[in-house]
Each structure stands twice: as structure tokens, then as C-alpha cells.
Design a protein around this motif. Sequence first.
Motif, mmCIF file in Angstrom:
data_model
loop_
_atom_site.group_PDB
_atom_site.id
_atom_site.type_symbol
_atom_site.label_atom_id
_atom_site.label_comp_id
_atom_site.label_asym_id
_atom_site.label_seq_id
_atom_site.Cartn_x
_atom_site.Cartn_y
_atom_site.Cartn_z
ATOM 1 N N ALA A 153 0.887 -1.139 0.043
ATOM 2 C CA ALA A 153 -0.306 -0.086 -0.252
ATOM 3 C C ALA A 153 0.946 1.307 0.016
ATOM 4 O O ALA A 153 1.880 1.053 0.383
ATOM 5 N N LEU A 154 0.442 2.331 -0.583
ATOM 6 C CA LEU A 154 1.181 3.475 -0.573
ATOM 7 C C LEU A 154 0.044 4.740 -0.009
ATOM 8 O O LEU A 154 -0.738 4.991 -0.556
ATOM 9 N N ILE A 155 0.890 5.519 0.917
ATOM 10 C CA ILE A 155 0.172 6.666 1.275
ATOM 11 C C ILE A 155 0.873 7.932 0.827
ATOM 12 O O ILE A 155 2.234 8.122 1.165
ATOM 13 N N GLY A 156 0.200 8.865 0.123
ATOM 14 C CA GLY A 156 0.713 10.034 -0.615
ATOM 15 C C GLY A 156 0.376 11.002 0.451
ATOM 16 O O GLY A 156 -0.709 11.681 0.524
ATOM 17 N N ALA A 157 1.467 11.704 1.128
ATOM 18 C CA ALA A 157 1.223 12.722 2.085
ATOM 19 C C ALA A 157 2.305 13.707 1.572
ATOM 20 O O ALA A 157 2.976 14.336 2.456
ATOM 21 N N ASP A 158 2.399 13.979 0.270
ATOM 22 C CA ASP A 158 3.294 14.878 -0.183
ATOM 23 C C ASP A 158 2.921 16.212 -0.641
ATOM 24 O O ASP A 158 3.284 16.753 -1.692
ATOM 25 N N GLY A 159 1.980 16.739 0.085
ATOM 26 C CA GLY A 159 1.719 18.181 -0.257
ATOM 27 C C GLY A 159 0.460 18.323 -1.178
ATOM 28 O O GLY A 159 -0.039 17.484 -2.065
ATOM 29 N N ALA A 160 -0.022 19.783 -1.428
ATOM 30 C CA ALA A 160 -0.864 20.293 -2.175
ATOM 31 C C ALA A 160 -0.793 19.823 -3.627
ATOM 32 O O ALA A 160 -1.665 19.605 -4.518
ATOM 33 N N ASN A 161 0.414 19.707 -4.133
ATOM 34 C CA ASN A 161 0.911 19.442 -5.518
ATOM 35 C C ASN A 161 1.494 17.995 -5.517
ATOM 36 O O ASN A 161 2.177 17.633 -5.968
ATOM 37 N N SER A 162 0.719 17.007 -4.800
ATOM 38 C CA SER A 162 0.855 15.716 -4.482
ATOM 39 C C SER A 162 1.174 14.974 -6.006
ATOM 40 O O SER A 162 0.322 14.938 -6.753
ATOM 41 N N ALA A 163 2.749 14.398 -6.034
ATOM 42 C CA ALA A 163 2.807 13.897 -7.043
ATOM 43 C C ALA A 163 1.886 12.449 -7.312
ATOM 44 O O ALA A 163 1.752 11.959 -8.203
ATOM 45 N N ASP A 281 -2.499 17.492 3.083
ATOM 46 C CA ASP A 281 -2.740 18.562 2.246
ATOM 47 C C ASP A 281 -2.801 17.830 1.033
ATOM 48 O O ASP A 281 -3.462 18.538 -0.135
ATOM 49 N N ALA A 282 -2.375 16.857 0.606
ATOM 50 C CA ALA A 282 -2.401 16.129 -0.562
ATOM 51 C C ALA A 282 -4.072 15.580 -0.830
ATOM 52 O O ALA A 282 -4.295 15.636 -1.946
ATOM 53 N N TYR A 296 -5.739 18.763 11.331
ATOM 54 C CA TYR A 296 -6.501 18.028 10.250
ATOM 55 C C TYR A 296 -5.524 17.083 9.717
ATOM 56 O O TYR A 296 -5.925 16.121 9.170
ATOM 57 N N ALA A 297 -4.302 17.552 9.354
ATOM 58 C CA ALA A 297 -3.240 16.771 8.614
ATOM 59 C C ALA A 297 -2.965 15.403 9.398
ATOM 60 O O ALA A 297 -2.982 14.421 9.021
ATOM 61 N N MET A 298 -2.773 15.634 10.861
ATOM 62 C CA MET A 298 -2.587 14.308 11.689
ATOM 63 C C MET A 298 -3.723 13.580 11.852
ATOM 64 O O MET A 298 -3.662 12.141 11.825
ATOM 65 N N VAL A 299 -4.826 14.071 11.794
ATOM 66 C CA VAL A 299 -6.017 13.354 11.986
ATOM 67 C C VAL A 299 -6.242 12.469 10.747
ATOM 68 O O VAL A 299 -6.461 11.469 10.692
ATOM 69 N N GLY A 300 -6.115 13.110 9.511
ATOM 70 C CA GLY A 300 -6.136 12.574 8.243
ATOM 71 C C GLY A 300 -4.929 11.557 8.007
ATOM 72 O O GLY A 300 -5.212 10.491 7.457
#
Length: 402
Positions: A153-163, A281-282, A296-300
Motif C-alpha cells: 500500500a502507498l500513502i501520498g502525504a506529499d503536499g498540495a501538488n501531490s505527485a 494537504d494532498a 487536520y493533517a494529523m487526523v487525516g
Amino acid sequence: MNDHKQPEYVDAVVVGGGPAGATAATCLARAGYSVMLLDKGGRIKPCGGAIPPRLIEDFAIPDALVVARVNSARIVSPSERYVDMPIDNGYVGMVDRDEFDEWLRERAAAVGAERRTGAFRRIIREDSTGVVIEYKDTSASGGRETRLVHARALIGADGANSAVGKQTIPGADCIPYVAAYHEIITSPAANDRNFDPARCDVIYRGTISPDFYGWVFPHGKTTSVGVGSAVKGFSLRGAVDALRADAGLEGAETIRREGAPIPLQPLKRWDNGRNVILAGDAAGIVAPASGEGIYYAMVGGQYAAEAVIGLLHTGDARALKMARKRFMKAHGQVFRMLGMMQRFWYANDGRRERFVRICGDPDVQFLTWDSYMHKRLTRARPMAHARIFFKNIAHLTGLAPA
């Protein structure tokens, strides 16, 4: 370390080491899963650094990371009208993101997550067995080599411009955002030019931001002075210069400058239905109007990790949908209300003037701080809600004076 042809195998990869990613990695590692936390390193998001007591409790944040406790806010209108909002029986915690984020990453490593310094490049393969991702090792000993890792599994937590999001989630490439810029400066002593080390200032003025706001948030020894706007061509640096001059901070030492997009609307979908999910943010989970994102980031991140645990445990990809469902059930109503508030009250200086006047209302102040500190819509004072409703109607219709 693996070469390009020999991928490593882990249960999960988390891309991005901010509050969302570090929290997700911690949750997965504590549950006994092998997890790689992949972070570029050296990146600090522009952020006022405010966190509520609820975050400190829920995520066991040590006192040493809370560099200041703010006991009031000052809201400034376009006409320079000041409204003070003292916090009764509470506070806003302030953190410095370089120290705070690194501590979260170190906590993840301490419970078993493997930290890697590198830049996510792309997904090489994605199928029923998981995903194979390619990343560039940017650590001091990595030689900038390209490496592979296979994850269930992959979690993308790489910001608003998430690659990660752009490659896997429909709609992730067109998320609405404001551009944010701030300067971290050395805090002076309290002065008579509108700076108080125990107060956050929020400035609503079109020349500071035509569609958002500016801020002066003290962090003990340092202070964040920043602004956000979605208007192309608007000078964020010029606005920060004006904020510093207004607060008597133009001569303070500038420690660092940072800029980044801040999303203002949760994505309608956070997962790809198989093995990829977004967080922080992603996923677009920054509160509209306020721009608050750390809690909200930490809850998410926690919800995303728990959804992945459900996937890894059962093999049922439908578990991934639970993250967004849980988040919106808990916070969706607040986000909708804040979104409507931003669209209406931030539209022009006339409305901002009325909005600041509303902020002086004791009922508004009580409900604002109670909701912020405890992350809930206060229901214990129905008459307060009723009074605010009718006062808002009066302002909306122009019956109340600006």
C-alpha cells in the motif's frame, strides 16, 4: 540498499514526512507493519504554527515542542479597527515547524518506521500485489541513485501538488488552493507598534490579501509573518513587508523565507480503489477561511493509516474509503461552514469590515474558541447560536452598521 532492478519489499510506503505522513507512518509501525517513510528533507512548509489543545492531547505532544501559548487574537479590519478576542480558560499552542515536524518523524522511526531521504519519482507498476515506486535517493550517502520499493500500500502525504495524487487519484491535479508565503523572524520584546508576544494578529485588508488574510503569529523566540492569496500576480512579499512595518518588525532579523500552496477544499476522492490513498494537504484537508492544517493533517494521516491497516489485514480495498468517510463525518460540517464564510465575508473590504465587527460579539468569540480548541461544533448553548444567526442576518442585509 537496493539497485534499480532489485526492489525492496515493505508493507507500506508513506511519501512525505510532514505531520500527516509522519503520523501515518507512526500508526502503521505501531501496528506491527513494515513501513518506509520517504521524505525529501530540508523542506519546511510556510505555516503560522498554531495547534489546538485537542491536538496536544490526542497525539501526545510534549510540552517542550510548544514554544509559546497564545491567550488572545487581534482581528484587524480594513479601516484599522481592532477587535480583541481573548481566550477564556484555554490557549492556542504555537510550534516551530522545523522542530515539530522533525520530532514527529523521529517518533515514527523510534517505533519502527524506516526513514529514507529521497524524492518520489513515479509509480512503475500497480496491480493486485501492490505498487512499485521509483524514488531518487538524496541522502548524503545515496549518491542520488534511483531506487525501487515494492509496497502493498502507498500513502501520498506529499503536499498540495501531490505527485502521488496526480498519478493515481482523479481530480488531484486541479485542487483549489491559495499561495502562502511567510518569513520567520526574530521576535522583539513587546512594543507599542502592534506586536504582543502572547497574541496572534489576523489582518483582513484587501491590500494585504484580496481574498484571504495576513498574520503575525509569535513563536516565542521567533515570529511568523505571512499572507495567503489565490490572486495571480499579487505580491505576497510586498504584503509581508507591509505587515512587518505595521507591527514594527521591519528591522527584525529574517531567519528564513518559505512559500507553498495551501489547499482549501477536500478532494472528493482520496483513494484509487486498490492500494493508494492520500492524506494531509494532498487530500485537501486544510480548513477554509482559517487555513488551519496541522491538526487536520494529523487526523487525516491517522485515518489513512488505519484504512491501510484494514486493507492489509483483510485484503479488501473498500477499507480505504473509510478514511475520507470518517474525516468528513467528524469535520465535514465545519469545513462546509468555513467555506461558505470565506466565499462571502472575504469577497471585498466592505464585507471584511462587517466580518471583523461580528468577531467582537461575545457569543461569536465563545463559540469560535470552543470549536477551535476542542474541534467540535458547540451545541451546549443554543441561544448563542440563535443570537449569532440573527446578527449575521442583520449584517448580511445591511441592517447592522459596519
